[in-house]
Design an enzyme around this catalytic site. Structure first.
Site, PDB file in Angstrom:
ATOM      1  N   HIS A 169      -9.149  -2.946 -12.917  1.00  0.00           N
ATOM      2  CA  HIS A 169     -10.351  -3.778 -13.032  1.00  0.00           C
ATOM      3  C   HIS A 169     -10.213  -5.129 -12.329  1.00  0.00           C
ATOM      4  O   HIS A 169     -10.572  -6.175 -12.867  1.00  0.00           O
ATOM      5  CB  HIS A 169     -10.742  -3.971 -14.497  1.00  0.00           C
ATOM      6  CG  HIS A 169     -12.232  -3.890 -14.705  1.00  0.00           C
ATOM      7  ND1 HIS A 169     -13.004  -4.951 -15.082  1.00  0.00           N
ATOM      8  CD2 HIS A 169     -13.096  -2.851 -14.546  1.00  0.00           C
ATOM      9  CE1 HIS A 169     -14.269  -4.587 -15.160  1.00  0.00           C
ATOM     10  NE2 HIS A 169     -14.352  -3.310 -14.839  1.00  0.00           N
ATOM     11  N   ASP A 175      -7.606   2.205 -14.561  1.00  0.00           N
ATOM     12  CA  ASP A 175      -8.432   1.156 -13.964  1.00  0.00           C
ATOM     13  C   ASP A 175      -7.782  -0.204 -14.200  1.00  0.00           C
ATOM     14  O   ASP A 175      -7.624  -0.630 -15.342  1.00  0.00           O
ATOM     15  CB  ASP A 175      -9.826   1.193 -14.593  1.00  0.00           C
ATOM     16  CG  ASP A 175     -10.806   0.236 -13.925  1.00  0.00           C
ATOM     17  OD1 ASP A 175     -10.385  -0.492 -13.004  1.00  0.00           O
ATOM     18  OD2 ASP A 175     -11.985   0.231 -14.327  1.00  0.00           O
ATOM     19  N   ARG A 191     -15.531   4.440  -4.423  1.00  0.00           N
ATOM     20  CA  ARG A 191     -16.148   4.494  -5.744  1.00  0.00           C
ATOM     21  C   ARG A 191     -17.578   3.963  -5.780  1.00  0.00           C
ATOM     22  O   ARG A 191     -18.167   3.834  -6.850  1.00  0.00           O
ATOM     23  CB  ARG A 191     -15.306   3.655  -6.717  1.00  0.00           C
ATOM     24  CG  ARG A 191     -13.901   4.177  -6.938  1.00  0.00           C
ATOM     25  CD  ARG A 191     -13.765   4.866  -8.250  1.00  0.00           C
ATOM     26  NE  ARG A 191     -14.171   4.016  -9.349  1.00  0.00           N
ATOM     27  CZ  ARG A 191     -14.989   4.403 -10.319  1.00  0.00           C
ATOM     28  NH1 ARG A 191     -15.508   5.616 -10.323  1.00  0.00           N
ATOM     29  NH2 ARG A 191     -15.303   3.570 -11.305  1.00  0.00           N
ATOM     30  N   GLU A 224     -16.879  10.028 -12.209  1.00  0.00           N
ATOM     31  CA  GLU A 224     -16.696   9.426 -13.526  1.00  0.00           C
ATOM     32  C   GLU A 224     -17.819   9.879 -14.451  1.00  0.00           C
ATOM     33  O   GLU A 224     -18.982   9.946 -14.045  1.00  0.00           O
ATOM     34  CB  GLU A 224     -16.704   7.905 -13.410  1.00  0.00           C
ATOM     35  CG  GLU A 224     -16.496   7.193 -14.749  1.00  0.00           C
ATOM     36  CD  GLU A 224     -16.461   5.683 -14.605  1.00  0.00           C
ATOM     37  OE1 GLU A 224     -15.988   5.018 -15.544  1.00  0.00           O
ATOM     38  OE2 GLU A 224     -16.903   5.164 -13.558  1.00  0.00           O
ATOM     39  N   TRP A 273     -12.681 -10.580 -14.509  1.00  0.00           N
ATOM     40  CA  TRP A 273     -12.848  -9.689 -15.635  1.00  0.00           C
ATOM     41  C   TRP A 273     -12.801  -8.231 -15.160  1.00  0.00           C
ATOM     42  O   TRP A 273     -12.162  -7.400 -15.751  1.00  0.00           O
ATOM     43  CB  TRP A 273     -14.183  -9.927 -16.351  1.00  0.00           C
ATOM     44  CG  TRP A 273     -14.320  -8.978 -17.514  1.00  0.00           C
ATOM     45  CD1 TRP A 273     -13.720  -9.085 -18.749  1.00  0.00           C
ATOM     46  CD2 TRP A 273     -15.054  -7.764 -17.564  1.00  0.00           C
ATOM     47  NE1 TRP A 273     -14.036  -8.021 -19.538  1.00  0.00           N
ATOM     48  CE2 TRP A 273     -14.859  -7.180 -18.824  1.00  0.00           C
ATOM     49  CE3 TRP A 273     -15.852  -7.100 -16.636  1.00  0.00           C
ATOM     50  CZ2 TRP A 273     -15.436  -5.973 -19.201  1.00  0.00           C
ATOM     51  CZ3 TRP A 273     -16.432  -5.898 -16.997  1.00  0.00           C
ATOM     52  CH2 TRP A 273     -16.226  -5.333 -18.274  1.00  0.00           C
ATOM     53  N   TYR A 314      -9.581  -4.732 -21.237  1.00  0.00           N
ATOM     54  CA  TYR A 314     -10.663  -3.968 -20.611  1.00  0.00           C
ATOM     55  C   TYR A 314     -10.490  -2.474 -20.879  1.00  0.00           C
ATOM     56  O   TYR A 314      -9.392  -1.922 -20.805  1.00  0.00           O
ATOM     57  CB  TYR A 314     -10.698  -4.192 -19.093  1.00  0.00           C
ATOM     58  CG  TYR A 314     -11.581  -3.167 -18.418  1.00  0.00           C
ATOM     59  CD1 TYR A 314     -12.968  -3.293 -18.466  1.00  0.00           C
ATOM     60  CD2 TYR A 314     -11.035  -2.039 -17.812  1.00  0.00           C
ATOM     61  CE1 TYR A 314     -13.791  -2.336 -17.914  1.00  0.00           C
ATOM     62  CE2 TYR A 314     -11.855  -1.076 -17.260  1.00  0.00           C
ATOM     63  CZ  TYR A 314     -13.227  -1.229 -17.310  1.00  0.00           C
ATOM     64  OH  TYR A 314     -14.030  -0.261 -16.775  1.00  0.00           O
ATOM     65  N   ARG A 319      -9.163   9.321 -17.670  1.00  0.00           N
ATOM     66  CA  ARG A 319      -8.781   7.927 -17.425  1.00  0.00           C
ATOM     67  C   ARG A 319      -8.194   7.355 -18.697  1.00  0.00           C
ATOM     68  O   ARG A 319      -8.750   7.539 -19.787  1.00  0.00           O
ATOM     69  CB  ARG A 319      -9.998   7.092 -16.994  1.00  0.00           C
ATOM     70  CG  ARG A 319      -9.610   5.732 -16.443  1.00  0.00           C
ATOM     71  CD  ARG A 319     -10.810   4.830 -16.212  1.00  0.00           C
ATOM     72  NE  ARG A 319     -11.204   4.150 -17.441  1.00  0.00           N
ATOM     73  CZ  ARG A 319     -12.049   3.121 -17.468  1.00  0.00           C
ATOM     74  NH1 ARG A 319     -12.599   2.667 -16.338  1.00  0.00           N
ATOM     75  NH2 ARG A 319     -12.379   2.552 -18.609  1.00  0.00           N
ATOM     76  N   GLU A 362     -16.722   0.284  -6.915  1.00  0.00           N
ATOM     77  CA  GLU A 362     -17.869   0.396  -7.809  1.00  0.00           C
ATOM     78  C   GLU A 362     -18.805  -0.806  -7.702  1.00  0.00           C
ATOM     79  O   GLU A 362     -19.979  -0.708  -8.064  1.00  0.00           O
ATOM     80  CB  GLU A 362     -17.429   0.594  -9.259  1.00  0.00           C
ATOM     81  CG  GLU A 362     -16.790  -0.612  -9.917  1.00  0.00           C
ATOM     82  CD  GLU A 362     -16.386  -0.310 -11.359  1.00  0.00           C
ATOM     83  OE1 GLU A 362     -16.699  -1.134 -12.222  1.00  0.00           O
ATOM     84  OE2 GLU A 362     -15.758   0.724 -11.605  1.00  0.00           O
ATOM     85  N   GLU A 410      -7.433   2.439  -9.962  1.00  0.00           N
ATOM     86  CA  GLU A 410      -8.750   1.977  -9.520  1.00  0.00           C
ATOM     87  C   GLU A 410      -8.816   0.454  -9.514  1.00  0.00           C
ATOM     88  O   GLU A 410      -8.259  -0.203 -10.414  1.00  0.00           O
ATOM     89  CB  GLU A 410      -9.793   2.556 -10.485  1.00  0.00           C
ATOM     90  CG  GLU A 410     -11.197   2.058 -10.300  1.00  0.00           C
ATOM     91  CD  GLU A 410     -12.095   2.521 -11.430  1.00  0.00           C
ATOM     92  OE1 GLU A 410     -13.177   1.927 -11.587  1.00  0.00           O
ATOM     93  OE2 GLU A 410     -11.723   3.463 -12.157  1.00  0.00           O
TER      94      GLU A 410
END
Length: 402
Positions: free
Chosen positions: A212, A210, A283, A339, A402, A159, A147, A262, A236
């Protein structure tokens, strides 16, 4: 096999972890992870004040019935606090059952489906040169999947770019830090990062990224399209998934694979995404989505639509979750990738484990149970230390994801 006692252990060997330990009348015990980053003590209270009193005297072997009791019996269902508490109980009970059977957890689930679990590491850098160097280090360590996160010019914090090399901890002590984010700067810069990686390291490494939750659906569609020449394994969390239908717009514009979940807590968070084939990887993680029992439901639904697993595995999950996830990964037919963000040496000392890394894969041992244990005396030397994840604002001050 009746449950005689249960207790919560809170420790902070560099970051906070919440562990549930359940012990049966014959002395067999199991442990489960209940960590919820930035809200750890809310799960502690849920377990100690509401769940543990209901466990004493129950048959530890009745995992499904206990899961349903804690889920349906609560009336106020779902949510990260409830599902993390249920997951801790569930994983501890699976640990007990596998120990009682004298076999590693993956055997109890149905046996191995693969020789190893493909993992991806995190190559991060404050600028492009640092990021390229980090990718090279992961390739040298044998990683097949990486990643990539990179600092964006003009943005003081981004991030995924942390202080550590092999591990990244975004939560900070004190009150939540406020970071500033520019989507236009990010969208202009990131495609060039992946172009540079491909030019330097070729097409062999599997590359992931990602977002995010920071993009709108149309912004995510643009990024996916811009990244198509570099053949990413996935992007992601391209956009917040509260509105599952939002992924339809992204899907219409790009063939870059999509991963999300996630922060999902139940199958209902992913149902439309999966059955409408709007994602390629789910995820969700064991600790926040009800443990092994409920994750089997999610994975089974995903398998019907050729959606594969890609479990979250950052350092805000204890080695207990990683160990249990690797047993699940070893068995589940529609596995995709796992991950793998390494824990600090202090964490690995508190939580002994029998999984190991080699050649881009993690492999579990044959210890009965999920193969992870906790040193309670050592854990007690690391008291809880409140920390928060950051808060994000756009350059004009608007609160953002975030």
């Amino acid at each position: 096999m009746k449950i005689q006692s249960a207790k919560v252990i809170v420790t902070c060997p560099g970051r906070n972890f919440v562990t549930l330990k359940i012990t049966t009348e014959n002395g067999t015990y199991g442990i489960g992870d209940a960590t919820l980053n930035g809200r750890e003590l809310s799960v502690v209270s849920y377990l100690e004040d509401h769940v543990i009193p209901c466990l004493i005297g129950r048959d530890a072997g009745q995992i499904e019935d206990i899961w349903q009791y804690l889920y349906r019996g609560a009336y106020w269902r779902r949510g990260p606090v409830t599902m993390s508490a249920i997951a801790a109980v569930d994983i501890a009970l699976w640990d007990i059952k596998a120990k009682a059977a004298g076999m590693p957890l993956y055997q109890l689930l149905g046996g191995r489906s693969r020789n190893g679990v493909l993992v991806y590491g995190h190559a991060n850098g404050r600028d492009l040169d640092e990021t390229l160097d980090a990718v090279g280090r992961y390739i040298e360590m044998g990683y097949q999947a990486i990643r990539i996160q990179c600092g964006v010019p003009g943005n003081s914090s981004v991030y995924g770019v942390g202080k550590g090399d092999l591990f990244y901890e975004p939560a900070e002590k004190g009150l939540p830090p406020e970071e500033v984010w520019s989507t236009p700067d990010y969208l202009r810069f990131i495609p060039g990062v992946f172009k540079a990686v491909r030019e330097k390291y070729g097409n062999a490494p599997l590359l992931l990224h990602d977002c995010h939750h920071r993009l709108t659906p149309i912004e995510a569609a643009r990024l996916g399209k811009d990244l198509e020449p570099y053949r990413l394994f996935w992007i992601e969390d391209a956009t917040p998934a509260e509105n599952q239908e939002a992924f339809r717009l992204i899907r219409q514009h790009t063939t870059t694979p999509l991963a999300v979940g996630e922060i999902f807590n139940t199958v209902w968070d992913a149902k439309d995404l999966i059955q409408n084939q709007l994602i390629d990887y789910i995820r969700a993680t064991l600790v926040h989505a009800g443990g092994i029992t409920h994750m089997r439901t999610i994975a089974a639904l995903a398998a019907l639509y050729q959606v594969r697993t890609g479990f979250h595995g950052a350092t805000d999950l204890s080695p207990i979750t990683m160990g249990a996830a690797l047993h699940f990964d070893s068995w589940v037919p529609n596995f995709g990738i796992q991950e793998y963000m390494r824990h600090t040496p202090e964490t690995d000392t508190v939580f002994s484990h029998d999984y190991n890394y080699a050649d881009g894969m993690l492999r579990v041992g044959d210890t009965p149970g999920h193969g992870v244990d906790i040193d309670e005396d050592l854990a007690a030397k690391y008291p809880y230390d409140r920390a928060y994840l950051p808060v994000n604002r756009l350059t004009d001050g608007t609160l953002w994801n975030w």
